[in-house]
Motif scaffolding. Structure first.
Motif, PDB file in Angstrom:
ATOM      1  N   VAL A 344       0.867  -1.191   0.000  1.00  0.00           N
ATOM      2  CA  VAL A 344       0.000   0.000   0.000  1.00  0.00           C
ATOM      3  C   VAL A 344       0.896   1.231   0.000  1.00  0.00           C
ATOM      4  CG1 VAL A 344      -1.803   1.257   1.220  1.00  0.00           C
ATOM      5  CG2 VAL A 344      -1.801  -1.241   1.231  1.00  0.00           C
ATOM      6  N   PHE A 345       0.618   2.169  -0.902  1.00  0.00           N
ATOM      7  CA  PHE A 345       1.432   3.379  -0.946  1.00  0.00           C
ATOM      8  C   PHE A 345       0.537   4.613  -0.909  1.00  0.00           C
ATOM      9  CE2 PHE A 345       0.538   2.493  -5.405  1.00  0.00           C
ATOM     10  CZ  PHE A 345       0.222   3.746  -5.916  1.00  0.00           C
ATOM     11  N   GLU A 346       1.107   5.712  -0.465  1.00  0.00           N
ATOM     12  CA  GLU A 346       0.399   7.002  -0.437  1.00  0.00           C
ATOM     13  C   GLU A 346       1.363   8.073  -0.930  1.00  0.00           C
ATOM     14  OE1 GLU A 346      -1.600  10.097   2.787  1.00  0.00           O
ATOM     15  OE2 GLU A 346      -1.679   7.936   3.168  1.00  0.00           O
ATOM     16  N   TRP A 347       0.954   8.772  -1.949  1.00  0.00           N
ATOM     17  CA  TRP A 347       1.774   9.809  -2.570  1.00  0.00           C
ATOM     18  C   TRP A 347       1.139  11.167  -2.275  1.00  0.00           C
ATOM     19  CZ3 TRP A 347       2.469  10.584  -8.577  1.00  0.00           C
ATOM     20  CH2 TRP A 347       3.428  11.585  -8.799  1.00  0.00           C
ATOM     21  N   ASN A 348       1.853  11.982  -1.512  1.00  0.00           N
ATOM     22  CA  ASN A 348       1.387  13.330  -1.189  1.00  0.00           C
ATOM     23  C   ASN A 348       1.845  14.267  -2.302  1.00  0.00           C
ATOM     24  OD1 ASN A 348       1.050  15.987  -0.165  1.00  0.00           O
ATOM     25  ND2 ASN A 348       1.156  15.212   1.939  1.00  0.00           N
ATOM     26  N   LEU A 349       0.901  14.729  -3.120  1.00  0.00           N
ATOM     27  CA  LEU A 349       1.259  15.574  -4.256  1.00  0.00           C
ATOM     28  C   LEU A 349       1.546  17.012  -3.840  1.00  0.00           C
ATOM     29  CD1 LEU A 349      -0.169  13.098  -5.675  1.00  0.00           C
ATOM     30  CD2 LEU A 349      -0.625  14.659  -7.542  1.00  0.00           C
ATOM     31  N   ILE A 350       1.220  17.357  -2.596  1.00  0.00           N
ATOM     32  CA  ILE A 350       1.495  18.718  -2.124  1.00  0.00           C
ATOM     33  C   ILE A 350       2.994  18.888  -1.868  1.00  0.00           C
ATOM     34  CG2 ILE A 350       0.959  20.461  -0.398  1.00  0.00           C
ATOM     35  CD1 ILE A 350      -1.377  19.686  -2.211  1.00  0.00           C
ATOM     36  N   ASP A 351       3.600  17.938  -1.131  1.00  0.00           N
ATOM     37  CA  ASP A 351       5.035  18.055  -0.834  1.00  0.00           C
ATOM     38  C   ASP A 351       5.881  16.994  -1.548  1.00  0.00           C
ATOM     39  OD1 ASP A 351       4.509  15.702   0.526  1.00  0.00           O
ATOM     40  OD2 ASP A 351       4.642  16.585   2.513  1.00  0.00           O
ATOM     41  N   GLY A 352       5.228  16.119  -2.337  1.00  0.00           N
ATOM     42  CA  GLY A 352       5.959  15.127  -3.111  1.00  0.00           C
ATOM     43  C   GLY A 352       6.423  13.913  -2.332  1.00  0.00           C
ATOM     44  N   SER A 353       6.058  13.788  -1.063  1.00  0.00           N
ATOM     45  CA  SER A 353       6.540  12.679  -0.251  1.00  0.00           C
ATOM     46  C   SER A 353       5.765  11.408  -0.564  1.00  0.00           C
ATOM     47  CB  SER A 353       6.411  13.012   1.237  1.00  0.00           C
ATOM     48  OG  SER A 353       5.046  13.228   1.575  1.00  0.00           O
ATOM     49  N   MET A 354       6.403  10.253  -0.284  1.00  0.00           N
ATOM     50  CA  MET A 354       5.806   8.944  -0.535  1.00  0.00           C
ATOM     51  C   MET A 354       5.837   8.119   0.753  1.00  0.00           C
ATOM     52  SD  MET A 354       4.858   8.450  -3.773  1.00  0.00           S
ATOM     53  CE  MET A 354       4.978   6.681  -4.032  1.00  0.00           C
ATOM     54  N   TYR A 355       4.781   7.318   0.935  1.00  0.00           N
ATOM     55  CA  TYR A 355       4.754   6.341   2.030  1.00  0.00           C
ATOM     56  C   TYR A 355       4.539   4.961   1.425  1.00  0.00           C
ATOM     57  CZ  TYR A 355       2.594   3.237   5.417  1.00  0.00           C
ATOM     58  OH  TYR A 355       2.269   2.136   6.174  1.00  0.00           O
ATOM     59  N   TYR A 356       5.349   3.963   1.852  1.00  0.00           N
ATOM     60  CA  TYR A 356       5.181   2.583   1.407  1.00  0.00           C
ATOM     61  C   TYR A 356       4.967   1.703   2.639  1.00  0.00           C
ATOM     62  CZ  TYR A 356       7.391   4.247  -2.920  1.00  0.00           C
ATOM     63  OH  TYR A 356       7.705   4.930  -4.063  1.00  0.00           O
ATOM     64  N   SER A 357       4.019   0.747   2.565  1.00  0.00           N
ATOM     65  CA  SER A 357       3.829  -0.187   3.666  1.00  0.00           C
ATOM     66  C   SER A 357       5.007  -1.162   3.740  1.00  0.00           C
ATOM     67  CB  SER A 357       2.519  -0.965   3.481  1.00  0.00           C
ATOM     68  OG  SER A 357       2.563  -1.756   2.313  1.00  0.00           O
ATOM     69  N   ASN A 358       5.098  -1.895   4.857  1.00  0.00           N
ATOM     70  CA  ASN A 358       6.229  -2.788   5.086  1.00  0.00           C
ATOM     71  C   ASN A 358       6.338  -3.904   4.055  1.00  0.00           C
ATOM     72  OD1 ASN A 358       6.971  -1.329   7.313  1.00  0.00           O
ATOM     73  ND2 ASN A 358       5.928  -2.663   8.772  1.00  0.00           N
ATOM     74  N   LYS A 359       5.218  -4.199   3.371  1.00  0.00           N
ATOM     75  CA  LYS A 359       5.239  -5.246   2.340  1.00  0.00           C
ATOM     76  C   LYS A 359       6.207  -4.903   1.213  1.00  0.00           C
ATOM     77  CE  LYS A 359       3.554  -9.115   0.702  1.00  0.00           C
ATOM     78  NZ  LYS A 359       3.734 -10.392   1.410  1.00  0.00           N
ATOM     79  N   TRP A 360       6.531  -3.600   1.079  1.00  0.00           N
ATOM     80  CA  TRP A 360       7.481  -3.172   0.038  1.00  0.00           C
ATOM     81  C   TRP A 360       8.825  -3.893   0.208  1.00  0.00           C
ATOM     82  CZ3 TRP A 360       7.764   0.043  -4.227  1.00  0.00           C
ATOM     83  CH2 TRP A 360       9.056   0.380  -4.651  1.00  0.00           C
ATOM     84  N   GLU A 361       9.289  -3.996   1.456  1.00  0.00           N
ATOM     85  CA  GLU A 361      10.593  -4.614   1.702  1.00  0.00           C
ATOM     86  C   GLU A 361      10.601  -6.085   1.296  1.00  0.00           C
ATOM     87  OE1 GLU A 361      11.933  -3.944   5.644  1.00  0.00           O
ATOM     88  OE2 GLU A 361      11.788  -1.756   5.517  1.00  0.00           O
ATOM     89  N   ASP A 362       9.439  -6.790   1.426  1.00  0.00           N
ATOM     90  CA  ASP A 362       9.385  -8.190   1.019  1.00  0.00           C
ATOM     91  C   ASP A 362       9.593  -8.343  -0.477  1.00  0.00           C
ATOM     92  OD1 ASP A 362       8.870  -8.762   3.640  1.00  0.00           O
ATOM     93  OD2 ASP A 362       6.705  -8.946   3.375  1.00  0.00           O
ATOM     94  N   LEU A 363       9.093  -7.377  -1.255  1.00  0.00           N
ATOM     95  CA  LEU A 363       9.187  -7.469  -2.713  1.00  0.00           C
ATOM     96  C   LEU A 363      10.446  -6.814  -3.256  1.00  0.00           C
ATOM     97  CD1 LEU A 363       5.551  -6.827  -4.022  1.00  0.00           C
ATOM     98  CD2 LEU A 363       6.834  -8.955  -4.040  1.00  0.00           C
TER      99      LEU A 363
END
Length: 632
Positions: A344-363
């Motif tokens: 699951v990811f969340e992209w903040n278009l206001i400041d350009g920041s990204m959040y990735y859930s821990n499942k990212w590290e598995d892949l």
């Protein structure tokens, strides 16, 4: 002096009374504002939960529709819906994909359905009529000819040459979707519903507090008294007009919060509910202290001032506890996200920041320091062949496409290629695109299984060679794109006296011989050549782009020699030889059928000349139908 003291005392009493009144008013106002603050925060988190569950629900439904569309596209490659292999393909696909059953419906509405004898008439089913017009249809939960026990039906058109020639329908097991609703929201206190735009209950959580109503959820809510005037009517209107929203209501003497968010499928809605006491326990304690404080003020001004100071300190602590409770609920929401199988990811278009859930590290492995602030963590994992597709996807996100989906070939943390489906939803605040929330799902296994399914339908189960129908499509496809200077050879290989092998040695031995022949053909010809079991004891090979005709003759000699070796190895058995007929592209034909016909004429001549040899087609004759080159 006495009068002045009396006035002073009266004034002091008035001041104390005014202070008491002011304190009471301030405390009441503080309590109301605190309730409003907590409700606003809970509404926001509950709405985000509903939106996130909508994304997961949409992904699951979209995967099922994509699977059915892929199968319909493959069925369209057959000449007709009654072609050999189609019925077996449907049975295999229904078992492998998790659908309850499938039906391939003709344009007159007639079809066979798994588990039923005879033909079933679908002409009265609304989803069939819509799919017949070229639409993809996902129904509500209903009883139908394909889903008698009640379930959703997915129907897609089967098109050939731009025209709809049938409908592929599948009954979807709603229990699989309902299991998604039991995710344990807010430490198991929250629960979910799925309804259509008219409020009809489609799916519901198995939670003990969830309404287990059939029919309209709106009708069930008529038993409920919303605390806010016209809030129930506003929710109905919002759902009917496609808007998300938030509601506070009471049921069974218990206050509850409800957020609703629209799915991309059929205008369905996901409703997320949580009891008010889960998040307001601390504020209730604080309000009780405020009421006690009002009572204590009436006893003595000095005691009241002291008590106010003490309670104020307690209030500050209670406020911190309330904030911690809200933060805990946010952490619980994040826990649900982290436990999902998708990234699951969340992209903040206001400041350009990204959040990735821990499942990212598995892949994809650990994100380097600083890369989580933008798209830098994502881009290196996109396969170079799909960079342009990825950039188009990003442009679609930035342009504000409400729901965007793409399938990309990516590289995992070990550098191995994988397939991922990325689905995202744009979120707005005050009409401005502010965030994108989405999921990344590893669908490599799905791709592999689909490929295996296709291969299974294209190959002969005994020998592993292509079937005649598959070979026809492959040969004709090659001829369409081959240059005019291309010369290829078509060879029919027929085992001589194979009936005697079966009659003398038995069919198991005959099958063993067929497998040996297939193995020898594979070892003799190139991997790029199209090797086929036509049927019975007859095989064919389409030899692509030969340097000269002598190359095909050499291969025929090698096949004859291989049969001699089989006979020598099987001492004491019936001799095993073959006859071969050869024709050439383009001189002897320009399609599978014409090349097969001319090679078959050559094969007949080889058998007429004593078998155990090859013959090359050289044109038709008025006397005996063929003239031939020398035989070897």
């Amino acid at each position: 002096m006495g009068k002045s003291r009396l006035v002073y005392r009266v004034l002091l009493v008035v001041i104390v009374a005014l202070i008491m009144l002011l304190v009471v008013l301030l405390l009441n106002s503080f309590s109301e504002q605190m309730d409003e603050l907590v409700e606003a925060q809970v509404g926001g988190y509950l709405s985000e939960t509903a939106q996130s569950m909508t994304v997961l629900f949409d992904n699951e439904m979209e995967a099922s529709v994509n699977t059915l569309n892929l199968l319909a596209s493959y069925i369209a490659t057959f000449d007709s819906d009654t072609a050999p292999g189609v019925v077996g393909l449907l049975e295999t696909a229904a078992e492998d994909s998790g659908f309850l059953r499938m039906a391939l419906i003709a344009m007159d509405g007639q079809a066979r359905v798994g588990g039923k004898s005879g033909m079933v008439d679908f002409s009265g089913e609304p989803y069939f009529e819509r799919a017949k017009d070229g639409s993809t249809v996902v129904t509500n939960v209903l009883s139908s000819s394909i889903a008698e026990e009640g379930g959703m039906v997915i129907a897609v058109p089967v098109e050939r040459n731009g025209a709809v020639e049938g409908v592929l329908a599948a009954a979807y097991d709603t229990q699989a979707l309902e299991s998604m609703l039991d995710v344990g929201l807010f430490d198991g206190e929250g629960y979910l519903y799925v309804v259509d735009a008219d409020g009809n209950m489609l799916l519901h959580s198995s939670h003990k507090d969830a309404l287990q109503a059939e029919g309209s959820l709106f009708d069930a809510f008529e038993q409920v008294n919303p605390e806010e005037e016209n809030a129930y009517d506003e929710m109905m209107q919002n759902i009917k007009s496609g808007q998300d929203g938030f509601l506070r209501y009471s049921r069974d003497d218990s206050a509850r919060y409800l957020a609703y968010a629209q799915s991309s499928f059929n205008g369905w809605y996901v409703l997320s509910v949580i009891p008010q006491n889960v998040v307001t326990e601390q504020t209730d304690k604080m309000n009780e202290l405020a009421r006690q404080l009002s009572l204590y003020i009436t006893i003595a001004f000095v005691g009241c001032i002291i008590y106010i100071a003490v309670v104020q300190a307690r209030d500050n602590n209670a406020l911190r506890q309330t904030q911690q409770t809200v933060q805990l609920n946010e952490d619980r929401y994040k826990t649900v996200v982290e436990q999902a199988n998708d990234v699951v990811f969340e992209w903040n278009l206001i400041d350009g920041s990204m959040y990735y859930s821990n499942k990212w590290e598995d892949l994809f492995g650990v994100i380097a320091e600083g890369e989580n602030q933008n798209l830098a963590a994502f881009e290196p994992h996109v396969h170079e062949d799909y960079r342009e597709t990825y950039m188009n996807y990003i442009e679609g996100l930035v342009s504000g496409t409400p729901v965007e989906e793409v399938e990309l070939k990516m590289m995992n943390k070990d550098g191995a290629p994988i397939w991922c489906r990325i689905r995202s939803t744009a979120l707005y605040e005050n009409g401005q695109l502010c965030r994108v929330i989405g999921t990344i799902r590893d669908i490599t296994k799905e791709h592999v299984e689909k490929k295996k399914l296709i291969i299974k339908t294209l190959t002969d189960s005994l020998t592993g060679l292509y079937t005649k129908e598959a070979s026809r499509r492959l040969v004709d496809g090659y001829i369409k794109i081959a240059p005019e200077t291309d010369e290829s050879a078509f060879m029919i290989i027929d085992i001589d006296n194979f009936k005697a092998v079966n009659d003398t040695m038995g069919h198991p031995y005959g099958d063993k011989v067929l497998r040996k022949v297939a193995k020898g053909i594979k070892n003799t010809f190139r991997k790029s050549d199209i090797m086929t079991r036509i049927g019975g004891d007859e095989f064919s090979v389409f030899i692509k782009n030969i340097p000269d005709r002598a190359f095909a003759v050499k291969k025929a000699d090698e096949v004859l020699e291989y049969f001699h070796r089989i006979t020598q190895a099987e001492k004491g058995t019936v001799p095993i030889y073959c006859s071969i007929g050869i024709s050439f592209l383009p001189g002897d034909g320009n399609s599978f059928d014409t090349l097969y016909k001319t090679a078959d004429v050559a094969l007949y001549a080889a058998k007429e000349r004593g078998k155990n040899r090859y013959a090359i087609y050289t044109g038709e004759s008025q006397n005996n139908g063929s003239n031939w080159d020398d035989f070897i």
